[in-house]
Design a protein around this motif. Structure first.
Motif, mmCIF file in Angstrom:
data_model
loop_
_atom_site.group_PDB
_atom_site.id
_atom_site.type_symbol
_atom_site.label_atom_id
_atom_site.label_comp_id
_atom_site.label_asym_id
_atom_site.label_seq_id
_atom_site.Cartn_x
_atom_site.Cartn_y
_atom_site.Cartn_z
ATOM 1 N N GLU A 1 74.505 -19.355 -128.310
ATOM 2 C CA GLU A 1 73.908 -18.882 -129.551
ATOM 3 C C GLU A 1 73.090 -20.021 -130.132
ATOM 4 O OE1 GLU A 1 75.369 -17.096 -133.876
ATOM 5 O OE2 GLU A 1 76.781 -18.116 -132.567
ATOM 6 N N TYR A 2 71.888 -19.697 -130.581
ATOM 7 C CA TYR A 2 71.047 -20.744 -131.155
ATOM 8 C C TYR A 2 70.258 -20.198 -132.328
ATOM 9 C CZ TYR A 2 68.404 -25.063 -131.377
ATOM 10 O OH TYR A 2 67.870 -26.256 -131.808
ATOM 11 N N ASN A 3 69.920 -21.085 -133.241
ATOM 12 C CA ASN A 3 69.165 -20.719 -134.429
ATOM 13 C C ASN A 3 67.739 -20.326 -134.043
ATOM 14 O OD1 ASN A 3 68.791 -20.264 -137.117
ATOM 15 N ND2 ASN A 3 68.606 -22.399 -137.691
ATOM 16 N N LYS A 4 67.233 -19.299 -134.718
ATOM 17 C CA LYS A 4 65.905 -18.790 -134.404
ATOM 18 C C LYS A 4 64.866 -19.406 -135.328
ATOM 19 C CE LYS A 4 67.897 -16.207 -137.625
ATOM 20 N NZ LYS A 4 69.218 -16.531 -138.118
ATOM 21 N N GLY A 5 63.594 -19.237 -134.972
ATOM 22 C CA GLY A 5 62.518 -19.757 -135.798
ATOM 23 C C GLY A 5 61.738 -20.865 -135.118
ATOM 24 N N ASN A 6 60.588 -21.190 -135.682
ATOM 25 C CA ASN A 6 59.684 -22.181 -135.085
ATOM 26 C C ASN A 6 60.340 -23.537 -134.907
ATOM 27 O OD1 ASN A 6 57.870 -20.088 -135.470
ATOM 28 N ND2 ASN A 6 56.907 -21.018 -137.253
ATOM 29 N N ALA A 7 61.120 -23.963 -135.897
ATOM 30 C CA ALA A 7 61.697 -25.307 -135.875
ATOM 31 C C ALA A 7 62.889 -25.417 -134.950
ATOM 32 C CB ALA A 7 62.110 -25.721 -137.294
ATOM 33 N N SER A 8 63.413 -24.286 -134.487
ATOM 34 C CA SER A 8 64.622 -24.302 -133.669
ATOM 35 C C SER A 8 64.328 -23.786 -132.260
ATOM 36 C CB SER A 8 65.720 -23.477 -134.357
ATOM 37 O OG SER A 8 66.015 -24.018 -135.635
ATOM 38 N N ALA A 9 64.483 -22.481 -132.050
ATOM 39 C CA ALA A 9 64.207 -21.924 -130.721
ATOM 40 C C ALA A 9 62.757 -22.140 -130.316
ATOM 41 C CB ALA A 9 64.549 -20.439 -130.705
ATOM 42 N N GLY A 10 61.845 -22.045 -131.276
ATOM 43 C CA GLY A 10 60.431 -22.264 -130.953
ATOM 44 C C GLY A 10 60.173 -23.654 -130.416
ATOM 45 N N LEU A 11 60.771 -24.646 -131.037
ATOM 46 C CA LEU A 11 60.600 -26.027 -130.584
ATOM 47 C C LEU A 11 61.153 -26.214 -129.180
ATOM 48 C CD1 LEU A 11 59.858 -29.002 -131.131
ATOM 49 C CD2 LEU A 11 62.129 -29.276 -132.154
ATOM 50 N N LEU A 12 62.354 -25.674 -128.906
ATOM 51 C CA LEU A 12 62.946 -25.822 -127.572
ATOM 52 C C LEU A 12 62.138 -25.087 -126.511
ATOM 53 C CD1 LEU A 12 66.807 -25.539 -128.163
ATOM 54 C CD2 LEU A 12 65.340 -27.554 -128.236
ATOM 55 N N SER A 13 61.565 -23.937 -126.869
ATOM 56 C CA SER A 13 60.746 -23.214 -125.889
ATOM 57 C C SER A 13 59.498 -24.014 -125.555
ATOM 58 C CB SER A 13 60.363 -21.829 -126.435
ATOM 59 O OG SER A 13 59.426 -21.915 -127.498
ATOM 60 N N LYS A 14 58.889 -24.612 -126.566
ATOM 61 C CA LYS A 14 57.689 -25.430 -126.345
ATOM 62 C C LYS A 14 57.995 -26.650 -125.489
ATOM 63 C CE LYS A 14 56.020 -27.716 -129.873
ATOM 64 N NZ LYS A 14 55.313 -28.060 -131.148
ATOM 65 N N GLN A 15 59.217 -27.163 -125.610
ATOM 66 C CA GLN A 15 59.631 -28.333 -124.838
ATOM 67 C C GLN A 15 60.075 -27.982 -123.418
ATOM 68 O OE1 GLN A 15 62.678 -29.812 -127.489
ATOM 69 N NE2 GLN A 15 61.248 -31.160 -128.578
ATOM 70 N N GLY A 16 60.061 -26.682 -123.086
ATOM 71 C CA GLY A 16 60.445 -26.256 -121.740
ATOM 72 C C GLY A 16 61.938 -26.247 -121.499
ATOM 73 N N LEU A 17 62.741 -26.197 -122.560
ATOM 74 C CA LEU A 17 64.195 -26.279 -122.417
ATOM 75 C C LEU A 17 64.867 -24.914 -122.348
ATOM 76 C CD1 LEU A 17 64.931 -29.218 -124.894
ATOM 77 C CD2 LEU A 17 64.778 -29.296 -122.397
ATOM 78 N N LEU A 18 64.107 -23.832 -122.604
ATOM 79 C CA LEU A 18 64.680 -22.494 -122.576
ATOM 80 C C LEU A 18 64.051 -21.654 -121.475
ATOM 81 C CD1 LEU A 18 64.812 -21.622 -126.397
ATOM 82 C CD2 LEU A 18 66.575 -22.692 -124.978
ATOM 83 N N THR A 19 64.834 -20.762 -120.905
ATOM 84 C CA THR A 19 64.366 -19.863 -119.856
ATOM 85 C C THR A 19 63.531 -18.732 -120.451
ATOM 86 O OG1 THR A 19 66.352 -20.309 -118.539
ATOM 87 C CG2 THR A 19 65.116 -18.309 -118.010
ATOM 88 N N ASP A 20 62.427 -18.423 -119.798
ATOM 89 C CA ASP A 20 61.621 -17.260 -120.174
ATOM 90 C C ASP A 20 62.404 -16.013 -119.763
ATOM 91 O OD1 ASP A 20 59.810 -15.221 -120.510
ATOM 92 O OD2 ASP A 20 58.402 -15.935 -118.987
ATOM 93 N N LEU A 21 62.854 -15.231 -120.751
ATOM 94 C CA LEU A 21 63.690 -14.066 -120.484
ATOM 95 C C LEU A 21 62.892 -12.779 -120.340
ATOM 96 C CD1 LEU A 21 66.545 -14.765 -123.074
ATOM 97 C CD2 LEU A 21 66.526 -15.327 -120.639
#
Length: 434
Positions: free
Chosen positions: A98-118
């Motif tokens: 579970e992770y916090n949503k929004g630009n500063a949270s999940a958005g930042l990790l997605s931009k950093q390549g740390l999350l899987t494209d679902l």
């Protein structure tokens, strides 16, 4: 939020939901004969609606995946928030969390390549068909890490919003009626304060105080202002009527005794416990407290209502399931997420004081839960979800905590605080090319 959750550690009983055996995908095990493990993190209290639903999801996963061990690790909201980037960039990453949503949270990790494209799994399993467009906003992020469009990097499994909880017995004793306008709300606060009771339970050391700050700003805002602030669809004037009113009013509420001067050092958990104990008649925070209040408030009757006078309130989908790019068992993670989206799990969530996103509404029988969900639907269907104030920029949560603490302590003026929260926001815009 926040939205953002109370940092509640999970009880060991849930952590003990572990089993062994094989799955229909056993041929994909990393080593011959080696057992597979689903490593799961979340930070919902065991007595909360989400905690109960996810515990049942774990049980169902174990039944459908005999041979897989579920390794659940106790975490707290602040623990994950502060260390997620470092952990997800290591071999210690969970398979699903579970992770916090929004630009500063999940958005930042997605931009950093740390999350899987679902996106492929979302389409394959039909999760996109279960979620309304407004709920999908926090699941999708573009190449800049800005929510609302692009690939799916998370799956929302519940919804949430900020509301006003109140002690019915205290209201009756003070002769205060449930307010329907902002003027009636402030009159109620004034009645308690003049009687020697600080009306608002506030946690200034974490997210709750900034939610009050944001609710005040939203009382002067329209949708274009929210889209400018949250989605970068326009310029935000931090000394315009929205944030100016919020800063001035919050400071004034401290002076009038509506908010305790000591609240700057109080954490969310202590705030919630103080309301449960009957110390304060009013608490402004998210729907994630609902299930806990339902199970722990014993000495008085309580209820809730939407922030009076606002057409918008802080709220959105709840936190999201994410699958780290470095996860070792992504297929198992997808299966677990799928179970949490099943109607029986969603119905359990709804009847336990949560706001489901894929439930059968006719199956929600608990009266308090119906009230909670109806108030959310009032916001959702009228385009009243305004997300959370800490979302727009990385590190913005701490900026807002500090700024609001300064307003409560009186250590900085409204102008100084507004300058303080404007600077990192503008820096982030420059970083992403806006």
């Amino acid at each position: 939020m926040v939205n953002l959750k109370a940092g509640v550690a999970l009880v060991a009983a849930l952590a003990a939901l572990v089993a062994c055996g094989g799955t229909e995908k056993a041929a994909e095990t990393p080593a011959a004969g080696a057992p597979r493990v689903l490593k799961l993190w979340h930070y919902e209290g065991a007595d909360s609606a989400m905690g109960k639903a996810w515990a049942e999801a774990v049980k169902q996963f174990q039944v459908t995946h005999p041979g897989v061990t579920v390794k659940f690790e106790e975490k707290a909201f602040e623990q994950i928030r502060q260390s997620a980037g470092m952990i997800l960039n290591s071999d210690e990453a969970p398979d699903v969390m579970e992770y916090n949503k929004g630009n500063a949270s999940a958005g930042l990790l997605s931009k950093q390549g740390l999350l899987t494209d679902l996106t492929p799994e979302v389409t394959k399993r039909g999760w996109d068909k279960l979620l309304s467009p407004s709920i999908q906003t926090t699941a999708r992020y573009d190449e800049r890490g800005v929510m609302g469009a692009g690939k799916w990097y998370g799956v929302p499994n519940y919804a949430e919003y900020v509301m006003v909880y109140y002690n019915k017995d205290a209201f009756k004793k003070a002769g205060v009626k449930v307010p329907t306008t902002f003027e009636e709300f402030t009159a109620a606060l004034d009645t308690f304060a003049k009687a020697g009771t600080t009306p608002l339970a506030v946690g200034g050391a974490e997210y709750p105080a900034q939610q009050i700050f944001y609710q005040l700003a939203l009382s002067k805002a329209q949708r274009p202002w929210v889209d400018a602030f949250q989605l970068y669809k326009g310029k935000v004037d931090f000394k315009g009527p929205e944030f100016r009113y919020a800063a001035d009013t919050l400071a004034d509420w401290v002076k009038k005794g509506y908010i305790g001067k000591d609240s700057a050092g109080i954490k969310a958990e202590d705030m919630g416990v103080s309301f449960i104990g009957g110390k304060y008649p009013i608490l402004v925070s998210g729907s994630w407290w609902y299930g806990r209040f339902a199970s722990e408030v014993k000495d008085f009757e309580w209820g809730s209502f939407l922030w009076p006078g606002n057409t918008m309130s802080a709220g959105s989908s709840g936190n999201i399931w994410v699958v780290p790019e470095s996860a070792k068992n992504k297929d198992l993670a997808y299966d677990f997420i799928d179970i949490t989206m099943k109607k029986d799990i969603q119905n359990l969530l709804g009847n336990s004081g949560g706001i489901p996103v894929a439930a059968d509404t006719a199956a929600i029988t608990d009266e308090k839960s119906k009230e909670l969900i109806e108030n959310f639907n009032t916001l959702s269907t009228s385009d009243g979800l305004a997300f959370y104030p800490d979302w727009p920029a990385p590190g913005y949560y701490d900026v807002l905590v500090s700024g609001v603490q300064n307003l409560i302590n009186g250590t900085k003026t409204s102008d100084q605080v507004l300058d303080e929260i404007a600077a990192p926001y503008e820096e982030n815009l420059a970083d992403i090319g806006n």
